[in-house]
Design an enzyme around this catalytic site. Structure first.
Site, mmCIF file in Angstrom:
data_model
loop_
_atom_site.group_PDB
_atom_site.id
_atom_site.type_symbol
_atom_site.label_atom_id
_atom_site.label_comp_id
_atom_site.label_asym_id
_atom_site.label_seq_id
_atom_site.Cartn_x
_atom_site.Cartn_y
_atom_site.Cartn_z
ATOM 1 N N ASP A 34 0.812 -1.225 0.000
ATOM 2 C CA ASP A 34 0.000 0.000 0.000
ATOM 3 C C ASP A 34 0.847 1.277 0.000
ATOM 4 O O ASP A 34 0.338 2.351 -0.311
ATOM 5 C CB ASP A 34 -0.922 0.016 1.232
ATOM 6 C CG ASP A 34 -1.782 -1.227 1.339
ATOM 7 O OD1 ASP A 34 -2.006 -1.868 0.295
ATOM 8 O OD2 ASP A 34 -2.208 -1.569 2.458
ATOM 9 N N GLY B 253 -4.811 -1.470 -1.788
ATOM 10 C CA GLY B 253 -4.248 -0.223 -1.263
ATOM 11 C C GLY B 253 -4.887 0.229 0.030
ATOM 12 O O GLY B 253 -4.478 1.227 0.614
#
Ligand code: F6P
Length: 363
Positions: free
Chosen positions: A138, A181
């Site tokens: 992420d 993410g």
């Protein structure tokens, strides 16, 4: 010294490259390295393997982690039987410290994201000599410019955006690529920019359904008969809620995000004459061999962690600032998410080349 090492949280490409670099350097200095299995679970169950050159050779290209990992094994709220249950989590911080002492472990290296480094900091406060190494696809840790795994995830996402172009164009469709993410839009934003996406939807900028529709219609008027949307799993409509497959009791991640792209496809089919199709990339982004950048970063982080141990600089995490590998205090590294700034050059550059964030207020 006898050094313990573990990988916590979700796996990602580059974990093995850190284990390799760290261990090789430690062996060179004459230290012993033991690898706890399945993150902090191994520390609680005293389950580890002794690492030697044999275990860490030839693994730089391997995704995943040779040690295994867990995103539910939190010693400070332990829900795994027989020690604890989701209904009755156990407080096993002291127990874990006793295990370290019993094995004469002099210090511990924790490779993981924000959750893992939070636990590392708690152990540091309890007096455990500890060093953190940041990972996550992420790229949302504020203390480091980059985490390893991110570049590989970007590579996968960008290739997906490239590949859906042909079908979108041939069939005059809207193709939506959904990236991971969590609460940060980095993977979506950078892959949309690199892959020539038209609309990018990220958690940091809530979208207006009407603005997505208008943008697609405007493109059609200009003779652009297809559109590519990249949607982060954490994207949401203005004033709306996150889209999740399910709630996961007991996990450090209470929401299993995913599926927002289906909502967007429905929206488009209901409001335009176009067909919309969805590609949810999911764990493809976390799998496979790390890119050159992630191997380089992981190797640097592994070596930096060993440097910090040599300097007895405990309670720190390795980080990258510019081209430099530095040390940041765990205390300062945790709890601060790095998210896309809607006022950043990157966002305005995307707008200036005609991309949309599904929100006309940004212009
Ligand atoms: O933090 C990494 C990540 O891959 C996120 O992007 C995603 O939301 C989450 O982990 C998925 O976790 P899991 O593999 O446990 O479902």
């Amino acid at each position: 010294m006898k050094i313990g090492i573990l990988t916590g949280g979700g796996d990602c490409p580059g974990l093995n490259a850190v284990i390799r670099a760290f261990s090789k350097y430690a062996f060179k200095k004459g230290h012993e390295v033991i690898g706890y299995k399945d993150g902090f679970k191994g520390l609680i169950e005293n389950d580890f393997i002794r690492l030697s050159d044999k275990e860490v050779s030839g693994i730089i290209t391997r995704g995943g982690t040779i040690l295994g990992t867990s995103n539910i094994a939190n010693p400070f709220s332990y829900k795994i039987p027989p020690f604890g249950t989701p209904e009755k989590p156990a407080q096993l911080g002291d127990f874990a410290v006793k295990n370290l002492k019993r094995e004469n472990v002099d210090c511990l290296v924790t490779i993981g994201g924000d959750g893992t480094q939070n636990m590392a900091y708690k152990f540091h406060q309890m007096g455990v000599p500890i060093i953190g190494v940041p990972k996550t696809i992420d790229n949302d840790l504020s203390a480091t410019d980059y985490t390893f795994g991110y570049d590989t995830a970007l590579q996968v996402a960008t290739e997906a955006v490239d590949r859906v172009h042909t079908t979108a164009e041939s069939h005059e469709r809207v193709l939506i690529v959904e990236t991971m993410g969590r609460y940060a839009g980095w993977i979506a934003l950078r892959s949309a920019i690199a892959g020539g996406g038209d609309i990018v939807l990220i958690p940091e900028i809530e979208y207006e359904p009407k603005d997505i529709i208008n943008y697609i219609k405007e493109r059609r008027k200009k003779g652009k008969t297809f559109s590519i949307i990249v949607a982060a799993e954490g994207a949401k409509e203005k004033g709306g809620t996150l889209t999740a497959y399910k709630k996961v009791a007991g996990s450090t991640d209470p929401l299993r995000l995913g599926g927002v792209s289906n909502k967007i496809a429905d929206l488009i089919e209901k409001n335009t004459c176009m067909e919309a199709r969805v590609v949810i990339l999911g764990h493809l982004q976390r799998g496979g061999t790390p890119t050159h950048f992630d191997r380089w970063l992981s190797t640097g982080f592994g070596a930096k962690a060993m440097d910090l141990i040599e300097e007895k600089k405990y309670g720190y995490m390795a980080a990258l600032k510019g081209q430099d590998f530095i040390a940041v205090k765990l205390k300062d590294a945790i709890g601060k998410l790095k998210r896309v700034d809607k006022k950043s050059f990157e966002v305005s550059a995307a707008l200036n080349i005609g991309m949309s964030f599904g929100n006309e207020d940004l212009k």
